[in-house]
Design an enzyme around this catalytic site. Structure first.
Site, PDB file in Angstrom:
ATOM      1  N   CYS A  86      37.850  38.291  31.135  1.00 32.20           N
ATOM      2  CA  CYS A  86      38.801  37.942  32.941  1.00 32.20           C
ATOM      3  C   CYS A  86      38.479  36.687  33.528  1.00 32.20           C
ATOM      4  CB  CYS A  86      39.034  39.372  33.165  1.00 32.20           C
ATOM      5  SG  CYS A  86      40.192  38.926  35.190  1.00 32.20           S
ATOM      6  N   HIS A 202      41.000  43.921  29.319  1.00 28.98           N
ATOM      7  CA  HIS A 202      39.615  44.244  29.374  1.00 28.98           C
ATOM      8  C   HIS A 202      39.225  45.173  27.873  1.00 28.98           C
ATOM      9  CE1 HIS A 202      38.156  42.330  33.301  1.00 28.98           C
ATOM     10  NE2 HIS A 202      39.501  42.272  33.619  1.00 28.98           N
ATOM     11  N   GLU A 204      36.804  46.452  27.489  1.00 30.97           N
ATOM     12  CA  GLU A 204      35.556  47.418  27.261  1.00 30.97           C
ATOM     13  C   GLU A 204      35.915  48.230  28.610  1.00 30.97           C
ATOM     14  OE1 GLU A 204      35.624  44.907  31.454  1.00 30.97           O
ATOM     15  OE2 GLU A 204      36.166  44.430  29.163  1.00 30.97           O
TER      16      GLU A 204
END
Length: 227
Positions: A86, A202, A204
Site C-alpha cells: 500500500c 494488504h 498482513e
C-alpha cells in the site's frame, strides 16, 4: 530470514506486519525507524502501509527522502529483497526501485474493502508458490490506480513483472472488479530483477485464523519457500 519493518511518521500497518511475520510465520523481525541509516543486517526490508508524512504532496513522495530510504534503495539495487504494501508500494514507485506511479482512484474516493487477486507472474518468489486461483485480500487506499506510459507498460509485461491483478471470486480478470482504475487491473508489480515487490492490497490483514481469512499468509509463505 531476518526481516526489517520500517516505521515512518504516519505508518499504521507496521505492527500488523510485525505480528504477521513474527507470530504467524515465526520469523525474526528488526524494527527500523525512518531516521535510521543502518538496515541492521536484515535480509528482507518491508515498507508497511499507512499515510507516511500525512500523504502530503503525493503519497510516498516525502518518505522517499527519509534517511533509511537511501539504504533501502542500495539494498534493492544490490539484489536485496524489498517489499512495499500500500503506502510502501507508493514509496517504492517514488524511488528507482519500481516502475510506474500510483494515482488517485478513478472514483476519487478512499476505498476500504475485501477484493480478490489473481497471481500473474510465474517467475517471482512472491507468486511462485501460489495456485492459479483468486485470493481474498483487503484494500484500503485513496491512491492505488497503477499507471505507467505505454513503453514502460510494454516492458513490464514483456519481463513478467505483473505480480497480481484484481479479479472476481472465480479468478476472472474483468474490468468491473477493478476497484481503482489500474491499468490492466494491476494490483502489484515487481522489478526486472524480481527482488523488489510492491502491492496495494494488504496480505498482513489476511494472515490470521482470528480474521477468518489466511489467504494473505499464503503470499508470505510463497516468499519464504522461494527465496
Amino acid at each position: 530470514m531476518k526481516f526489517g519493518v520500517v516505521t515512518f511518521p504516519g505508518s499504521n500497518c507496521d505492527q500488523d506486519m510485525i505480528y504477521t511475520l513474527e507470530t504467524s510465520l515465526g520469523q525474526k523481525v528488526e524494527r527500523l525507524w525512518h531516521k535510521d541509516t543502518d538496515l541492521k543486517g536484515v535480509d528482507f526490508v518491508v515498507l508497511p502501509g499507512g499515510f507516511s508524512y500525512g500523504d502530503y504532496l503525493r503519497s510516498g513522495a516525502i518518505a522517499r527522502f527519509s534517511p533509511i530510504m537511501s539504504e533501502v534503495v542500495k539494498h534493492g539495487q544490490n539484489g536485496g529483497f524489498v517489499m512495499g504494501v500500500c503506502n510502501g508500494f507508493q514509496i517504492l514507485c517514488e524511488t528507482p526501485l519500481l516502475d510506474g506511479a500510483l494515482l488517485h482512484n478513478n472514483s476519487q474516493k478512499f476505498i476500504c474493502k475485501n477484493v480478490f487477486l489473481k497471481p500473474k507472474s510465474s517467475t517471482s518468489a512472491i507468486t511462485k508458490g501460489l495456485e492459479d486461483r483468486a485470493y481474498k485480500i483487503p484494500i484500503a487506499h485513496g491512491e492505488g490506480r497503477f499507471y505507467a506510459p505505454d513503453d514502460m507498460m510494454k516492458s513490464i509485461q514483456d519481463n513478467d513483472q505483473i505480480l497480481f491483478q484484481y479479479c472476481d471470486a472465480e479468478g476472472n480478470v474483468v474490468e468491473n472488479e477493478n476497484p481503482n482504475g489500474s491499468l490492466l487491473n494491476i494490483a502489484g508489480i515487481t522489478n526486472k530483477g524480481k527482488n523488489v515487490f510492491g502491492m496495494m492490497p494488504h496480505p498482513e490483514r489476511a494472515a490470521d485464523d482470528n480474521l477468518y481469512n489466511t489467504d494473505g499468509k499464503l503470499i508470505f509463505e510463497s516468499i519464504l519457500e522461494n527465496i
